[in-house]
Design a protein around this motif. Structure first.
Motif, PDB file in Angstrom:
ATOM      1  N   ALA A   1       0.688  -1.293  -0.079  1.00 38.52           N
ATOM      2  CA  ALA A   1      -0.120  -0.076   0.202  1.00 38.52           C
ATOM      3  C   ALA A   1       0.926   1.268  -0.009  1.00 38.52           C
ATOM      4  CB  ALA A   1      -0.931  -0.048   1.257  1.00 38.52           C
ATOM      5  N   THR A   2       0.624   2.144  -0.293  1.00 35.63           N
ATOM      6  CA  THR A   2       1.068   3.753  -0.360  1.00 35.63           C
ATOM      7  C   THR A   2       0.106   4.730   0.214  1.00 35.63           C
ATOM      8  OG1 THR A   2       0.208   4.204  -2.647  1.00 35.63           O
ATOM      9  CG2 THR A   2       2.191   2.815  -2.622  1.00 35.63           C
ATOM     10  N   SER A   3       0.825   5.754   0.524  1.00 31.92           N
ATOM     11  CA  SER A   3       0.045   7.068   1.012  1.00 31.92           C
ATOM     12  C   SER A   3       0.886   8.149   0.827  1.00 31.92           C
ATOM     13  CB  SER A   3      -0.725   6.787   2.402  1.00 31.92           C
ATOM     14  OG  SER A   3       0.588   6.786   3.467  1.00 31.92           O
ATOM     15  N   ARG A   4       0.286   9.221   0.827  1.00 32.24           N
ATOM     16  CA  ARG A   4       1.166  10.586   0.727  1.00 32.24           C
ATOM     17  C   ARG A   4       0.927  11.164   2.009  1.00 32.24           C
ATOM     18  NH1 ARG A   4       2.563  13.468  -3.933  1.00 32.24           N
ATOM     19  NH2 ARG A   4       2.834  15.643  -3.782  1.00 32.24           N
ATOM     20  N   VAL A   5       2.029  11.502   2.667  1.00 28.59           N
ATOM     21  CA  VAL A   5       1.837  12.004   4.022  1.00 28.59           C
ATOM     22  C   VAL A   5       2.855  13.005   4.311  1.00 28.59           C
ATOM     23  CG1 VAL A   5       2.266  11.301   6.708  1.00 28.59           C
ATOM     24  CG2 VAL A   5       1.220   9.522   4.955  1.00 28.59           C
ATOM     25  N   GLY A   6       2.409  14.272   5.219  1.00 31.24           N
ATOM     26  CA  GLY A   6       3.380  15.182   5.399  1.00 31.24           C
ATOM     27  C   GLY A   6       4.087  16.045   4.330  1.00 31.24           C
ATOM     28  N   VAL A   7       3.307  15.980   3.042  1.00 31.61           N
ATOM     29  CA  VAL A   7       4.135  16.629   2.028  1.00 31.61           C
ATOM     30  C   VAL A   7       3.817  18.165   1.973  1.00 31.61           C
ATOM     31  CG1 VAL A   7       4.324  16.696  -0.392  1.00 31.61           C
ATOM     32  CG2 VAL A   7       4.233  14.446   0.686  1.00 31.61           C
ATOM     33  N   ILE A   8       4.607  18.792   1.953  1.00 24.86           N
ATOM     34  CA  ILE A   8       4.477  20.224   1.833  1.00 24.86           C
ATOM     35  C   ILE A   8       3.821  20.747   0.732  1.00 24.86           C
ATOM     36  CG2 ILE A   8       5.390  22.669   1.865  1.00 24.86           C
ATOM     37  CD1 ILE A   8       7.853  21.396   3.434  1.00 24.86           C
ATOM     38  N   GLY A   9       2.628  21.641   1.127  1.00 29.05           N
ATOM     39  CA  GLY A   9       1.967  22.044  -0.215  1.00 29.05           C
ATOM     40  C   GLY A   9       0.565  21.102  -0.335  1.00 29.05           C
ATOM     41  N   THR A  10       0.470  20.044   0.329  1.00 25.62           N
ATOM     42  CA  THR A  10      -0.716  19.266   0.031  1.00 25.62           C
ATOM     43  C   THR A  10      -1.448  19.132   1.411  1.00 25.62           C
ATOM     44  OG1 THR A  10       0.294  17.217   0.743  1.00 25.62           O
ATOM     45  CG2 THR A  10       0.496  17.784  -1.519  1.00 25.62           C
ATOM     46  N   GLY A  11      -2.723  19.038   1.410  1.00 24.30           N
ATOM     47  CA  GLY A  11      -3.552  18.946   2.537  1.00 24.30           C
ATOM     48  C   GLY A  11      -3.430  17.742   3.340  1.00 24.30           C
ATOM     49  N   PRO A  12      -3.773  17.648   4.663  1.00 25.89           N
ATOM     50  CA  PRO A  12      -3.624  16.530   5.384  1.00 25.89           C
ATOM     51  C   PRO A  12      -4.693  15.312   4.783  1.00 25.89           C
ATOM     52  CG  PRO A  12      -5.143  17.897   6.527  1.00 25.89           C
ATOM     53  CD  PRO A  12      -4.414  18.553   5.349  1.00 25.89           C
ATOM     54  N   SER A  13      -3.778  14.271   4.396  1.00 19.32           N
ATOM     55  CA  SER A  13      -4.834  13.093   4.051  1.00 19.32           C
ATOM     56  C   SER A  13      -3.669  11.821   4.433  1.00 19.32           C
ATOM     57  CB  SER A  13      -4.917  13.279   2.520  1.00 19.32           C
ATOM     58  OG  SER A  13      -5.712  11.732   2.115  1.00 19.32           O
ATOM     59  N   TYR A  14      -4.307  10.932   5.006  1.00 19.77           N
ATOM     60  CA  TYR A  14      -3.637   9.663   5.273  1.00 19.77           C
ATOM     61  C   TYR A  14      -4.377   8.402   4.632  1.00 19.77           C
ATOM     62  CZ  TYR A  14      -2.250  12.821   9.293  1.00 19.77           C
ATOM     63  OH  TYR A  14      -1.755  13.825   9.857  1.00 19.77           O
ATOM     64  N   GLU A  15      -5.323   8.739   3.431  1.00 17.21           N
ATOM     65  CA  GLU A  15      -5.450   7.447   2.540  1.00 17.21           C
ATOM     66  C   GLU A  15      -4.627   6.660   2.083  1.00 17.21           C
ATOM     67  OE1 GLU A  15      -8.240   8.911  -0.228  1.00 17.21           O
ATOM     68  OE2 GLU A  15      -9.286   6.841  -0.576  1.00 17.21           O
ATOM     69  N   GLN A  16      -4.676   5.305   2.494  1.00 18.10           N
ATOM     70  CA  GLN A  16      -3.819   4.545   1.795  1.00 18.10           C
ATOM     71  C   GLN A  16      -4.541   3.654   0.591  1.00 18.10           C
ATOM     72  OE1 GLN A  16      -2.001   1.412   4.398  1.00 18.10           O
ATOM     73  NE2 GLN A  16      -1.732   3.129   6.241  1.00 18.10           N
ATOM     74  N   TYR A  17      -3.701   3.322  -0.429  1.00 22.89           N
ATOM     75  CA  TYR A  17      -4.233   2.800  -1.550  1.00 22.89           C
ATOM     76  C   TYR A  17      -3.516   1.531  -1.671  1.00 22.89           C
ATOM     77  CZ  TYR A  17      -6.012   7.527  -2.729  1.00 22.89           C
ATOM     78  OH  TYR A  17      -6.611   8.611  -2.887  1.00 22.89           O
ATOM     79  N   PHE A  18      -4.139   0.460  -1.964  1.00 22.23           N
ATOM     80  CA  PHE A  18      -3.578  -0.955  -1.926  1.00 22.23           C
ATOM     81  C   PHE A  18      -3.432  -1.438  -3.251  1.00 22.23           C
ATOM     82  CE2 PHE A  18      -3.480  -2.517   2.511  1.00 22.23           C
ATOM     83  CZ  PHE A  18      -3.824  -1.369   3.132  1.00 22.23           C
ATOM     84  N   GLY A  19      -2.532  -2.095  -3.447  1.00 19.45           N
ATOM     85  CA  GLY A  19      -2.307  -3.061  -5.003  1.00 19.45           C
ATOM     86  C   GLY A  19      -3.070  -4.480  -4.807  1.00 19.45           C
ATOM     87  N   PRO A  20      -3.038  -5.028  -5.981  1.00 24.07           N
ATOM     88  CA  PRO A  20      -4.152  -6.179  -5.634  1.00 24.07           C
ATOM     89  C   PRO A  20      -3.249  -7.523  -4.958  1.00 24.07           C
ATOM     90  CG  PRO A  20      -2.462  -6.099  -7.926  1.00 24.07           C
ATOM     91  CD  PRO A  20      -2.230  -4.944  -6.954  1.00 24.07           C
ATOM     92  N   GLY A  21      -2.224  -7.333  -4.645  1.00 24.17           N
ATOM     93  CA  GLY A  21      -1.804  -8.516  -3.766  1.00 24.17           C
ATOM     94  C   GLY A  21      -1.058  -9.524  -4.395  1.00 24.17           C
ATOM     95  N   THR A  22       0.013 -10.160  -3.573  1.00 24.75           N
ATOM     96  CA  THR A  22       0.892 -11.355  -4.183  1.00 24.75           C
ATOM     97  C   THR A  22       0.382 -12.613  -3.012  1.00 24.75           C
ATOM     98  OG1 THR A  22       2.314 -10.472  -5.267  1.00 24.75           O
ATOM     99  CG2 THR A  22       2.816 -12.366  -4.450  1.00 24.75           C
ATOM    100  N   ARG A  23      -0.380 -13.505  -3.698  1.00 19.35           N
ATOM    101  CA  ARG A  23      -0.647 -14.674  -2.994  1.00 19.35           C
ATOM    102  C   ARG A  23       0.464 -15.777  -2.978  1.00 19.35           C
ATOM    103  NH1 ARG A  23      -5.352 -16.084  -0.697  1.00 19.35           N
ATOM    104  NH2 ARG A  23      -6.597 -14.665  -2.077  1.00 19.35           N
ATOM    105  N   LEU A  24       1.098 -15.929  -1.839  1.00 22.53           N
ATOM    106  CA  LEU A  24       2.187 -16.674  -1.555  1.00 22.53           C
ATOM    107  C   LEU A  24       1.803 -17.933  -1.169  1.00 22.53           C
ATOM    108  CD1 LEU A  24       5.548 -17.110  -1.859  1.00 22.53           C
ATOM    109  CD2 LEU A  24       5.429 -16.352   0.735  1.00 22.53           C
ATOM    110  N   THR A  25       2.481 -19.136  -1.863  1.00 24.55           N
ATOM    111  CA  THR A  25       2.103 -20.606  -1.483  1.00 24.55           C
ATOM    112  C   THR A  25       3.774 -21.178  -1.146  1.00 24.55           C
ATOM    113  OG1 THR A  25       0.107 -20.798  -2.722  1.00 24.55           O
ATOM    114  CG2 THR A  25       1.351 -22.844  -2.126  1.00 24.55           C
ATOM    115  N   VAL A  26       3.716 -21.764   0.125  1.00 20.84           N
ATOM    116  CA  VAL A  26       4.961 -22.432   0.427  1.00 20.84           C
ATOM    117  C   VAL A  26       4.989 -23.997   0.533  1.00 20.84           C
ATOM    118  CG1 VAL A  26       6.767 -22.525   2.045  1.00 20.84           C
ATOM    119  CG2 VAL A  26       5.591 -20.543   1.773  1.00 20.84           C
ATOM    120  N   THR A  27       5.550 -24.679  -0.447  1.00 26.26           N
ATOM    121  CA  THR A  27       5.697 -26.161  -0.493  1.00 26.26           C
ATOM    122  C   THR A  27       6.583 -27.131   0.214  1.00 26.26           C
ATOM    123  OG1 THR A  27       6.682 -26.230  -2.511  1.00 26.26           O
ATOM    124  CG2 THR A  27       4.290 -25.936  -3.019  1.00 26.26           C
TER     125      THR A  27
END
Lengths: 118, 111
Positions: free
Chosen positions: A92-118
């Motif tokens: 996931a990613t978010s944009r935090v504490g960047v000068i010039g942007t409003g306060p937002s902590y919203e996180q955006y997620f990728g589709p994920g990797t499903r790991l199998t261990v054999t």
């Protein structure tokens, strides 16, 4: 479209064989996170990068490492996967504490990797 | 750390019915998000709603920060609404950007 990309979507590895999962983002966000989600459970934060600063959760096993070579990419390395490490890994990613942007902590997620261990 | 409780844990609806999912949290928050996890495991952002009310189509959400709860409303449910709905919060202060997830509500919409 700006997004969070994870590769591969499915990964099969052998017990004890090192594996690397990758995440990239085109959102230009300064914070990147790795979560582990086991079956029927909520996502659990493993660690995150705030800019170049690495932050490890206290209960994240030493077997898990991460690298962030630049703003866009972040990697999750599992040095010696055990059967208990089989899970969905979410970036996931978010944009935090960047000068010039409003306060937002919203996180955006990728589709994920499903790991199998054999 | 902050505690997040979601209710109900499981919900079965007939297609077309309405529902309300609840999220209670134990401390003040700067971040609250609702997600839908689809059958393939992807977390879809529904709302970023640390306070107030938002609507998006058949879905709406309300967060009453002073009383430490949030509600997600689903109207005229469809089978594609099935999945797990997570509430996640970031507590006020230095760790605001780190999310703590509730255990989720598993929704099944039947035709």
């Amino acid at each position: 479209d700006a997004m969070v990309i994870q590769n591969p979507r499915y990964q099969v590895t052998q017990f004890g064989k090192p594996v690397t999962l990758s995440c990239s983002q085109t959102l230009n966000h300064n914070v990147m996170y790795w979560y582990q989600q086991k079956s029927s459970q909520a996502p659990k934060l493993l660690f995150h990068y705030y800019d170049k600063d690495f932050n490890n959760e206290a209960d994240t096993p030493d077997n898990f490492q991460s690298r962030r070579p630049n703003t866009s990419f972040c990697f999750l390395d599992i040095r010696s996967p055990g059967l208990g490490d089989a899970a969905m890994y979410l970036c996931a990613t978010s944009r935090v504490g960047v000068i010039g942007t409003g306060p937002s902590y919203e996180q955006y997620f990728g589709p994920g990797t499903r790991l199998t261990v054999t | 750390g902050i505690q997040v409780e979601q209710s109900p844990p499981d919900l079965i609806l007939q297609e077309g019915a309405n529902s309300t999912l609840r999220c209670n949290f134990s401390d003040s928050v700067n971040n609250l998000q609702w997600f839908h996890q689809n059958p393939w495991g992807q977390l879809i952002n529904l709302f970023y709603i640390p306070s107030g009310t938002k609507q998006n189509g058949r879905l709406s959400a309300t967060t009453v920060a002073t009383e430490r709860y949030s509600l997600l409303y689903i109207s005229s449910s469809q089978t594609t609404d099935s999945g797990v709905y997570f509430c996640a919060v970031g507590s006020s202060g230095a760790g605001s950007y780190q999310l703590t997830f509730g255990k989720g509500t598993k929704l099944s919409v039947i035709p």
